[in-house]
Design a protein around this motif. Structure first.
Motif, PDB file in Angstrom:
ATOM      1  N   VAL A 272      37.222  10.318  41.055  1.00  0.00           N
ATOM      2  CA  VAL A 272      38.355  10.953  40.372  1.00  0.00           C
ATOM      3  C   VAL A 272      38.682  12.302  41.011  1.00  0.00           C
ATOM      4  O   VAL A 272      39.857  12.655  41.149  1.00  0.00           O
ATOM      5  N   ASP A 273      37.667  13.037  41.434  1.00  0.00           N
ATOM      6  CA  ASP A 273      37.922  14.328  42.081  1.00  0.00           C
ATOM      7  C   ASP A 273      38.720  14.150  43.370  1.00  0.00           C
ATOM      8  O   ASP A 273      39.524  15.010  43.746  1.00  0.00           O
ATOM      9  N   LYS A 274      38.502  13.032  44.067  1.00  0.00           N
ATOM     10  CA  LYS A 274      39.256  12.773  45.295  1.00  0.00           C
ATOM     11  C   LYS A 274      40.736  12.552  45.002  1.00  0.00           C
ATOM     12  O   LYS A 274      41.588  12.818  45.851  1.00  0.00           O
ATOM     13  N   LEU A 275      41.039  12.051  43.792  1.00  0.00           N
ATOM     14  CA  LEU A 275      42.436  11.836  43.423  1.00  0.00           C
ATOM     15  C   LEU A 275      43.125  13.131  43.026  1.00  0.00           C
ATOM     16  O   LEU A 275      44.353  13.188  42.971  1.00  0.00           O
ATOM     17  N   ARG A 276      42.337  14.160  42.725  1.00  0.00           N
ATOM     18  CA  ARG A 276      42.901  15.420  42.249  1.00  0.00           C
ATOM     19  C   ARG A 276      42.390  16.559  43.142  1.00  0.00           C
ATOM     20  O   ARG A 276      41.422  17.228  42.812  1.00  0.00           O
ATOM     21  N   PRO A 277      43.025  16.735  44.334  1.00  0.00           N
ATOM     22  CA  PRO A 277      42.571  17.773  45.268  1.00  0.00           C
ATOM     23  C   PRO A 277      42.531  19.143  44.604  1.00  0.00           C
ATOM     24  O   PRO A 277      43.397  19.507  43.806  1.00  0.00           O
ATOM     25  N   GLY A 278      41.486  19.879  44.928  1.00  0.00           N
ATOM     26  CA  GLY A 278      41.342  21.206  44.363  1.00  0.00           C
ATOM     27  C   GLY A 278      40.522  21.253  43.096  1.00  0.00           C
ATOM     28  O   GLY A 278      40.234  22.335  42.578  1.00  0.00           O
ATOM     29  N   THR A 279      40.140  20.084  42.561  1.00  0.00           N
ATOM     30  CA  THR A 279      39.327  20.045  41.350  1.00  0.00           C
ATOM     31  C   THR A 279      37.903  19.635  41.695  1.00  0.00           C
ATOM     32  O   THR A 279      37.662  18.925  42.673  1.00  0.00           O
ATOM     33  N   SER A 280      36.981  20.066  40.888  1.00  0.00           N
ATOM     34  CA  SER A 280      35.578  19.727  41.098  1.00  0.00           C
ATOM     35  C   SER A 280      34.893  19.610  39.746  1.00  0.00           C
ATOM     36  O   SER A 280      34.906  20.559  38.947  1.00  0.00           O
ATOM     37  N   THR A 281      34.314  18.454  39.488  1.00  0.00           N
ATOM     38  CA  THR A 281      33.640  18.212  38.220  1.00  0.00           C
ATOM     39  C   THR A 281      32.279  18.908  38.190  1.00  0.00           C
ATOM     40  O   THR A 281      31.537  18.873  39.174  1.00  0.00           O
ATOM     41  N   ASP A 282      31.970  19.530  37.069  1.00  0.00           N
ATOM     42  CA  ASP A 282      30.629  20.077  36.850  1.00  0.00           C
ATOM     43  C   ASP A 282      29.730  18.892  36.494  1.00  0.00           C
ATOM     44  O   ASP A 282      29.680  18.444  35.344  1.00  0.00           O
ATOM     45  N   LEU A 283      29.029  18.363  37.493  1.00  0.00           N
ATOM     46  CA  LEU A 283      28.281  17.117  37.318  1.00  0.00           C
ATOM     47  C   LEU A 283      27.139  17.271  36.313  1.00  0.00           C
ATOM     48  O   LEU A 283      26.856  16.339  35.547  1.00  0.00           O
TER      49      LEU A 283
END
Length: 743
Positions: A272-283
């Motif tokens: 999902v992060d790859k679909l939304r450039p600039g975002t990064s999930t706090d895993l």
């Protein structure tokens, strides 16, 4: 008064922040939540049926996953709910321990996931080899398809894949036509849905397929099995019960659910992060959110949950911007379950079976199989799939990881060793390429035994690791071979060297060391011995044998692609800055990279005419450089005396044009270059004018399209800049020319 003035803007911002945020939610997240709800509803029901759990457990899990994981998790758009990847382990748990105990297991798995998140090991879970994850998903898909085929045919799912296969012929002999038709209708609709226009596909295919199948089942004159929902899902809420025994199996099940749910969640987050450039999930926080959702779901009598990649991608593509979409989708499921529970009981089991069969088949991706085949991991993939199908998920994961590690170990320690004669068997070449350890000793001894006594041997060693056992075997053999009248010459190209083998514990060499060794002849400051002799010796030790095949092919081809005129400065290495090799450049060097006018210098002119008329070069290049001593002397008008002064007189027009304000100097000044370097670039531009005026060059341009170009090498930054008669341009990382920008 200042306090009031300062606080007014902040009050206004607070006043408008909430309405603006609500407007954004209504514009983006609300529509996305409805789309995700329509996708999640049939899938949640199908997963519950496939798991052998109460139907309401799927709805409870969807609500808990959406609301709790949405509130606590670390992703803005990831959607959590019942997932097909957990159906197999949940079904086994229900069969072995019962539903109430399975809810307790779900709570424990959630607690384990929270511990995962608190210990900050989320990134470590991503270290699982992708081929193992692909094999796990494919094995789960096979199990789901095998189990649901029986439901599609009007029977009940079996407890194991082996039983599903064994009982399948008997099930085929007693097909219930109504269930089969309903299931096939769902499968056909879902397959056809992908080929419909995008506007139509805006409505989720699973929902359409289940609705059509339900309506059709009501119209058919035959009986079909339908879902059983005992009252509202709220009536199904119940506390889990602690199992009476079998704690080893319970712990294994808890760990399996926690691991599979965590891995699927993390993989979904990365996708999902790859679909939304600039975002990064706090895993780590996402794992805490998943664990919290599982604990709530288990306490309320729901299935275990995980972030589902299909729903998450659907949510992102539907325009979701925040957690509001995920939370609202859970609320819609709750409202539907409470208000429209009667509709759920009209859904045929075969319709959900068809949906699950297609989901299971889609988990076996041909792209993953082709990738495993290309990368040499097909054995790991097949073994993982078979282990998951016929043993269990945890064993399948362990076997897959063990095989992946074994394959990695084999690749890491693998070494290629060959011994072959050259030059009519008077010289032998022993090649060792890879990681040379004691594991290679049998192969090493066998190859060395092929070398006859008394011959000259070149031992080419391209190794990145050399242990003491291999070093001793090589040195012992070399000493023995030399005692019998032969010779052994070591050519060491790799980063691990014989001279360092006994200096300490063996260490893997670094590619940076190889680079340093390759360019070390450039940095011979402080060397007392003859640098040329030392360089020739190093060349023969390390590079001569690599050059021989290439140069042997050039011995009857004294041609070149380009005439390259550059300064005599030792810091300029033409083949390095042009990425060329022997036979490519016909190089002429002089002080200041000057092209005297025709007839004024026979040396440069002879080389130019020879290159154009005899070698048929396709390009003529003049290359200057930063910090040029000739340009420094010219700019400061240093009195150099006869000889050098007479030669620099050829560059006097460059100084005159520079002082008059040449456009190349202006461009160089904007790019941040000093005046001496500006003069150097103007000098290149003037040499280009001289070349264009030369009869031999002009003829080459007109008849053969010879290219005439100028370059300037900035030593400090290792940049190559193109110089024309009226400007400069730089090269980007892709090799494209771009206008020079001020620095």
């Amino acid at each position: 008064m200042s306090t009031d003035t300062d606080s007014a803007p902040r009050t206004s911002l607070r006043h408008f922040a909430l309405p603006e945020r609500l407007a954004a939610v209504g514009r983006h997240d609300l529509p996305a939540s409805i789309v995700v709800f329509l996708v999640a509803l049939p899938l949640s029901l199908g997963v519950a049926v496939a798991s052998g759990a109460p139907v309401a457990a799927g709805l409870i899990a969807a609500v808990a996953g959406g609301v709790v994981a949405g509130l606590v998790g670390g992703s803005a758009v990831q959607v959590t709910g019942p997932t097909a990847s957990l159906t197999v382990v949940v079904a086994a748990s229900v069969h072995q321990f019962g539903w109430a105990a399975t809810c307790f297991i779900t709570v424990c798995a959630g607690a384990v996931q929270i511990l995962f998140g608190l210990s900050r090991i989320a990134r470590g879970a991503l270290a699982i080899a992708p081929v193992v994850v692909h094999g796990l998903l494919a094995g789960i898909g096979v199990i789901i398809a095998l189990q649901q085929v029986h439901v599609l045919l009007g029977g009940t799912s079996q407890s194991s894949s082996f039983d599903s296969l064994v009982q399948l012929p008997r099930q085929l002999m007693s097909v219930h036509r109504g269930d089969l038709v309903i299931g096939l209708v769902v499968i056909v609709i879902l397959i056809a849905w992908k080929f419909l226009p995008r506007q139509v596909r805006a409505v989720p295919g699973p929902l359409v397929a289940v609705v059509i199948a339900t309506v059709l089942s009501l119209a058919l004159p035959t009986h079909v099995e339908r879902l059983v929902l005992n009252g509202s899902p709220l009536d199904s809420i119940g506390l889990p019960s602690i199992p009476a025994g079998g704690w080893t199996a319970i712990v294994i099940t808890v760990v399996t659910i926690a691991l599979i749910g965590s891995v699927e969640t993390l993989l979904s987050a990365v996708a999902v992060d790859k679909l939304r450039p600039g975002t990064s999930t706090d895993l780590d926080r996402e794992l805490i959110g998943q664990g919290s959702a599982n604990m709530v779901s288990g306490l309320l009598g729901g299935l275990p949950v995980a972030a589902v990649i299909v729903r998450s991608i659907t949510n992102a593509q539907a325009g979701a911007r925040s957690k509001a979409s995920t939370i609202m989708h859970g609320i819609w499921v709750l409202l539907f379950a409470v208000a429209l529970a009667g509709l759920v009981q009209q859904i045929p089991k075969a319709a959900l079976a068809g949906l699950l069969i297609l989901i299971g088949v889609q988990l076996v991706k041909l792209a993953h199989i082709r990738l495993a085949r290309r990368t040499g991991d097909l054995y790991v993939y097949v073994a993982t799939v078979l282990s998951v199908v016929f043993l269990n998920l945890l064993v399948g994961m362990v076997i897959g990881l063990a095989l992946s590690f074994a394959l990695l170990l084999w690749r890491v320690v693998r070494v290629t060793i060959t011994a072959e004669p050259v030059a009519s068997a008077r010289r032998w070449v022993v090649s060792i390429d890879g990681t040379c350890t004691f594991l290679a000793l049998p192969r090493l001894s066998a190859e060395l035994a092929k070398v006859p006594a008394g011959v000259a041997v070149t031992m080419e060693m391209t190794v990145d690791f050399l242990d003491h056992a291999s070093y001793e075997r090589i040195t012992e053999w070399a000493a023995h071979h030399e005692s019998e009248g032969g010779t052994v010459e070591f050519v060491e190209i790799g980063s691990a060297r014989m001279a360092r083998a006994l200096a300490g514990p063996p260490e893997r060499g670094h590619s940076r060391q190889v680079l340093d060794q390759a360019i070390s002849p450039w940095r011979r400051t402080g060397i007392r011995e003859d640098p040329i002799a030392a360089g020739i010796a190093a060349y023969h030790r390390s590079h001569a044998h690599l050059m021989r095949p290439h140069l042997d092919g050039l011995r009857h081809r004294p041609d070149a692609d380009s005439f390259f005129l550059t300064c005599a400065d030792a810091r300029i290495v033409p083949n390095v800055i042009t990425n060329s090799g022997p036979g490519d450049l016909f190089t002429v060097r002089n002080v200041g990279n000057l092209v005297p006018t025709a007839g004024s210098d026979v040396s440069v002119e002879a080389a130019l005419i020879y290159a154009l008329e005899k070698l048929d070069v396709r390009a003529v290049v003049v290359c200057g450089h930063s910090g040029c001593g000739a340009m420094e002397a010219l700019y400061r008008e240093v009195q150099t005396g006869p000889g050098l002064g007479d030669w620099l007189a050829h560059a006097r027009p460059s100084l005159d044009r520079f002082r008059l304000g040449h456009p190349v100097a202006e461009a160089a000044a904007l790019a941040g270059f000093g005046e001496v370097d500006q003069l150097g670039m103007v000098n290149v531009a003037l040499q280009l004018e001289t070349l264009h005026a030369h009869p031999a060059v002009r003829q080459g341009v007109e008849e053969r399209g010879v290219a005439v170009s100028g370059l300037f090498f900035d030593i400090a930054t290792a940049r190559v800049i193109e110089v024309t008669v009226d400007g400069i341009a730089e090269f980007d990382d892709e090799g494209r020319r771009v206008a020079a920008e001020p620095v």
